[in-house]
Design an enzyme around this catalytic site. Structure first.
Site, PDB file in Angstrom:
ATOM      1  N   LYS A  47       1.138  -2.289   8.987  1.00  0.00           N
ATOM      2  CA  LYS A  47       2.218  -2.578   8.048  1.00  0.00           C
ATOM      3  C   LYS A  47       3.078  -3.662   8.657  1.00  0.00           C
ATOM      4  O   LYS A  47       3.390  -3.605   9.858  1.00  0.00           O
ATOM      5  CB  LYS A  47       3.020  -1.319   7.711  1.00  0.00           C
ATOM      6  CG  LYS A  47       3.513  -0.558   8.914  1.00  0.00           C
ATOM      7  CD  LYS A  47       4.189   0.740   8.533  1.00  0.00           C
ATOM      8  CE  LYS A  47       4.575   1.521   9.776  1.00  0.00           C
ATOM      9  NZ  LYS A  47       5.013   2.864   9.550  1.00  0.00           N
ATOM     10  N   ARG A 100      -3.447   6.841  12.316  1.00  0.00           N
ATOM     11  CA  ARG A 100      -2.561   5.684  12.337  1.00  0.00           C
ATOM     12  C   ARG A 100      -3.139   4.713  13.352  1.00  0.00           C
ATOM     13  O   ARG A 100      -2.702   4.644  14.484  1.00  0.00           O
ATOM     14  CB  ARG A 100      -1.147   6.126  12.741  1.00  0.00           C
ATOM     15  CG  ARG A 100      -0.082   5.088  12.528  1.00  0.00           C
ATOM     16  CD  ARG A 100       1.249   5.553  13.084  1.00  0.00           C
ATOM     17  NE  ARG A 100       1.883   6.598  12.286  1.00  0.00           N
ATOM     18  CZ  ARG A 100       2.483   6.388  11.117  1.00  0.00           C
ATOM     19  NH1 ARG A 100       2.504   5.191  10.596  1.00  0.00           N
ATOM     20  NH2 ARG A 100       3.041   7.387  10.475  1.00  0.00           N
ATOM     21  N   LYS A 160       3.209  -4.442   0.312  1.00  0.00           N
ATOM     22  CA  LYS A 160       3.599  -3.083   0.694  1.00  0.00           C
ATOM     23  C   LYS A 160       4.720  -2.651  -0.241  1.00  0.00           C
ATOM     24  O   LYS A 160       5.827  -3.189  -0.189  1.00  0.00           O
ATOM     25  CB  LYS A 160       4.078  -3.035   2.151  1.00  0.00           C
ATOM     26  CG  LYS A 160       4.415  -1.620   2.601  1.00  0.00           C
ATOM     27  CD  LYS A 160       4.860  -1.603   4.043  1.00  0.00           C
ATOM     28  CE  LYS A 160       4.934  -0.220   4.629  1.00  0.00           C
ATOM     29  NZ  LYS A 160       5.694   0.750   3.853  1.00  0.00           N
TER      30      LYS A 160
HETATM   31  P1  AMP Z   1       5.351   3.772   6.392  1.00  0.00           P
HETATM   32  O1  AMP Z   1       5.743   4.816   5.374  1.00  0.00           O
HETATM   33  O2  AMP Z   1       6.457   2.856   6.758  1.00  0.00           O
HETATM   34  O3  AMP Z   1       4.614   4.367   7.572  1.00  0.00           O
HETATM   35  O4  AMP Z   1       4.274   2.801   5.677  1.00  0.00           O
HETATM   36  C1  AMP Z   1       3.069   3.262   5.153  1.00  0.00           C
HETATM   37  C2  AMP Z   1       3.222   3.594   3.682  1.00  0.00           C
HETATM   38  O5  AMP Z   1       3.320   2.408   2.891  1.00  0.00           O
HETATM   39  C3  AMP Z   1       2.032   4.289   3.081  1.00  0.00           C
HETATM   40  O6  AMP Z   1       2.024   5.659   3.372  1.00  0.00           O
HETATM   41  C4  AMP Z   1       2.209   4.032   1.599  1.00  0.00           C
HETATM   42  O7  AMP Z   1       3.020   5.054   1.053  1.00  0.00           O
HETATM   43  C5  AMP Z   1       2.996   2.742   1.535  1.00  0.00           C
HETATM   44  N1  AMP Z   1       2.282   1.598   0.936  1.00  0.00           N
HETATM   45  C6  AMP Z   1       2.834   0.711   0.082  1.00  0.00           C
HETATM   46  N2  AMP Z   1       1.962  -0.220  -0.293  1.00  0.00           N
HETATM   47  C7  AMP Z   1       0.781   0.066   0.321  1.00  0.00           C
HETATM   48  C8  AMP Z   1      -0.512  -0.544   0.334  1.00  0.00           C
HETATM   49  N3  AMP Z   1      -0.772  -1.638  -0.348  1.00  0.00           N
HETATM   50  N4  AMP Z   1      -1.468   0.040   1.111  1.00  0.00           N
HETATM   51  C9  AMP Z   1      -1.209   1.161   1.823  1.00  0.00           C
HETATM   52  N5  AMP Z   1      -0.005   1.778   1.849  1.00  0.00           N
HETATM   53  C10 AMP Z   1       0.993   1.241   1.109  1.00  0.00           C
END
Ligand code: AMP
Length: 535
Positions: free
Chosen positions: A394, A388, A226
């Site tokens: 995540k 979501r 991530k």
């Molecule tokens: P959050 O912003 O905490 O809700 O986490 C989701 C976000 O992580 C996504 O919107 C992407 O911008 C980011 N992200 C980073 N690496 C990845 C990945 N390998 N797959 C999907 N999203 C990712």
């Protein structure tokens, strides 16, 4: 043209019922009475939004401006020549707001005051009350996007799920309503993924640990790094390339090297790619998120900031290729095609495993390389725009929530003169209300306190002796130790030891965490605590 007073009447009716069905029925009936030019604007105003989320314009009317204007109106009683004008229409209101938003530079404060004074004088007291709610973005009638989409689906009998799907592809709720009402149900159902039109990105649920993910997905699971950067959706149509942010605004101009790279290194005629750009420093190590934001904020001299803040692209999905949507294809197939057209370059680091020990080691390597954690994805899942769900998780080892700052309190002692104790809120997704879950003054540097003091004052809605209440606009990432039940807060929850760990400039308040997410985390907490033997 429809009078603005009709829209206000509708809002009053919406406040008068708690029933969602009634709310959507009232809205549907109202939308069906409007002419084409009014529909999108009316939908946004009902939702307390002045411009659509992809529109980069902002209103820039602070609580202080409103106070000044109200005082001016009270002082000058003879606002006579305006009184002969015909009643305000919905379109008139939009024109005033658009003009206010486009006013900048020298003399703009006076011009904005003049425009707002005129708008308020042309309105009756109830209309002024609702205009102020719209400016503050807080309608308090319990209608957020969900109810609006339901209303649109019912207005043309299109079915809720299909209307929700169209909303995700279109990413613009006003336009969704216009298509439904003017072009009809068939046109609404035909809304699909479009090249050069950003679609809502797929989102992930928060998982506490690798074990939790394995419990959810039986067997083999995909784990990807991530990356802590900004989401990008890249559209390629021959040599033409457009890049959209998570909010679906066009950021092509800020990322010339991503445009070049897509043009030169992605071998597809047409494609929509999903990925993350990360600011990188020496040895390609990720730099803090704030650095990356400098790239997006900069409008001029992109060249120099390109050198200061180089970015790296990581791709993790492909949702459209050579004329065909891949939304309904399984993850593994999409990944395979992505790898083919990128020649295996720019791909997110990933493993496929069913061994928790291997997964934990992979998580450790992600953290050791300075990334945020892991994403876990189901191998068979389709791409669900805007959702979501449990198809993506995540895994972020530190416990954080993205909350909205709704007020700041004046500090004492060393923090005298600064707005330093911030009221943190999560969104109630049913009513759209921002509900207090805690307060904090921890985590900021002196410089940041100063900046926040200024920012909050520009967002002021009202104030009392100790507190400045602001428009829900700033999204802060906070770490906390525990979620407690609270008898004091209406939300029912309070965060213990909340501290600000960053600002989510990339998130709008609607994308912050919600009360139901908080509830889930609260319940999960007990599983962990029980295991740790704390209770
Ligand atoms: P959050 O912003 O905490 O809700 O986490 C989701 C976000 O992580 C996504 O919107 C992407 O911008 C980011 N992200 C980073 N690496 C990845 C990945 N390998 N797959 C999907 N999203 C990712």
């Amino acid at each position: 043209m429809t009078e603005f007073s009709k829209l206000v009447e509708l809002c009053v009716k919406l406040e008068g019922t708690n029933k969602k069905n009634e709310k959507s029925q009232f809205i549907g009936e109202f939308l069906n009475t409007l002419i084409e030019e009014e529909i999108a604007t009316a939908v946004l105003l009902i939702l307390g939004k002045i411009f659509s989320s992809t529109d980069s314009r902002t209103l820039n009317v602070s609580g202080a401006t409103i106070n000044r204007v109200m005082k001016r109106i009270a002082d000058e009683k003879e606002s006579s020549e305006l009184e002969d004008r015909p009643p305000l229409s919905i379109i008139d209101v939009h024109k005033y707001f658009a003009e206010i938003a486009s006013t900048s530079g020298k003399g703009s404060r006076k011009r904005i005051d003049d425009l707002l004074t005129e708008l308020f004088i042309l309105s009756n007291p109830q209309e002024v009350e609702y205009l102020m709610k719209m400016i503050a973005g807080e309608m308090r009638h319990g209608v957020a996007d969900g109810v609006m989409i339901k209303a649109i689906s019912e207005a043309v009998d299109a079915g809720l799920r299909k209307t929700q799907r169209a909303a995700m592809f279109l990413g613009d709720i006003g336009e969704l309503a216009r298509i439904a009402i003017v072009e009809g149900k068939e046109a609404l159902l035909a809304v699909d993924l479009r090249l050069m039109g950003a679609v809502e990105p797929m989102l992930a649920q928060l998982a506490k640990s690798v074990d939790e993910v394995f419990a959810e997905y039986s067997g083999k699971t995909v784990l990807e790094y991530k990356y802590d950067g900004a989401r990008v959706q890249i559209h390629k149509n021959g040599d033409e390339v457009a890049v959209f942010s998570r909010q679906r605004s066009d950021v092509t101009g800020s990322l010339p090297e991503i445009v070049e790279l897509t043009r030169n290194s992605i071998s597809a005629d047409t494609a929509i790619l999903d990925g993350e750009v990360v600011a990188v420093g020496e040895g390609d190590k990720p730099m803090p998120f704030q650095e990356l934001m400098r790239r997006f904020k900069r409008v001029h001299e992109i060249e120099s900031v390109m050198k200061e803040v180089p970015v790296k692209l990581y791709l993790f999905d492909l949702i459209y290729l050579n004329g065909e949507s891949l939304i309904d294809s399984p993850y593994q197939q999409r990944w395979g095609m992505l790898k083919e057209i990128s020649g295996g370059n720019f791909m997110a680091e990933r493993i496929i495993t069913e061994d928790p020990a291997e997964a934990k080691a992979f998580l450790q390597s992600a953290m050791d390389s300075g990334h945020e954690g892991l994403m876990a994805k189901s191998l068979t899942s389709n791409y669900a725009p805007g959702a979501r769900g449990k198809k993506w998780f995540k895994i972020k080892p530190s416990e954080t929530l993205d909350v909205v700052i709704i007020a700041g309190e004046w500090g004492h002692g060393r923090r005298q003169g600064w707005l330093s104790n911030y009221h943190l809120a999560v969104r109630n997704e049913e009513t759209g209300e921002y509900m207090l879950v805690g307060k904090t003054f921890k985590g900021l540097t002196d410089q940041q306190f100063l900046e926040m003091t200024e920012r909050l004052q520009s967002l002021k809605i009202s104030e009392d002796d100790a507190t400045v209440y602001v428009k829900p606009h700033i999204v802060a990432e906070i770490a906390y130790n525990e979620i407690q039940k609270s008898p004091h807060y209406k939300s029912g929850y309070a965060l213990r030891f909340a501290r600000i760990t960053g600002f989510r400039e990339d998130k709008s308040p609607e994308q912050a965490d919600t009360i139901s997410q908080l509830e889930k985390l609260y319940l999960k907490q007990f599983e962990r605590k029980a295991k740790a033997g704390w209770s």
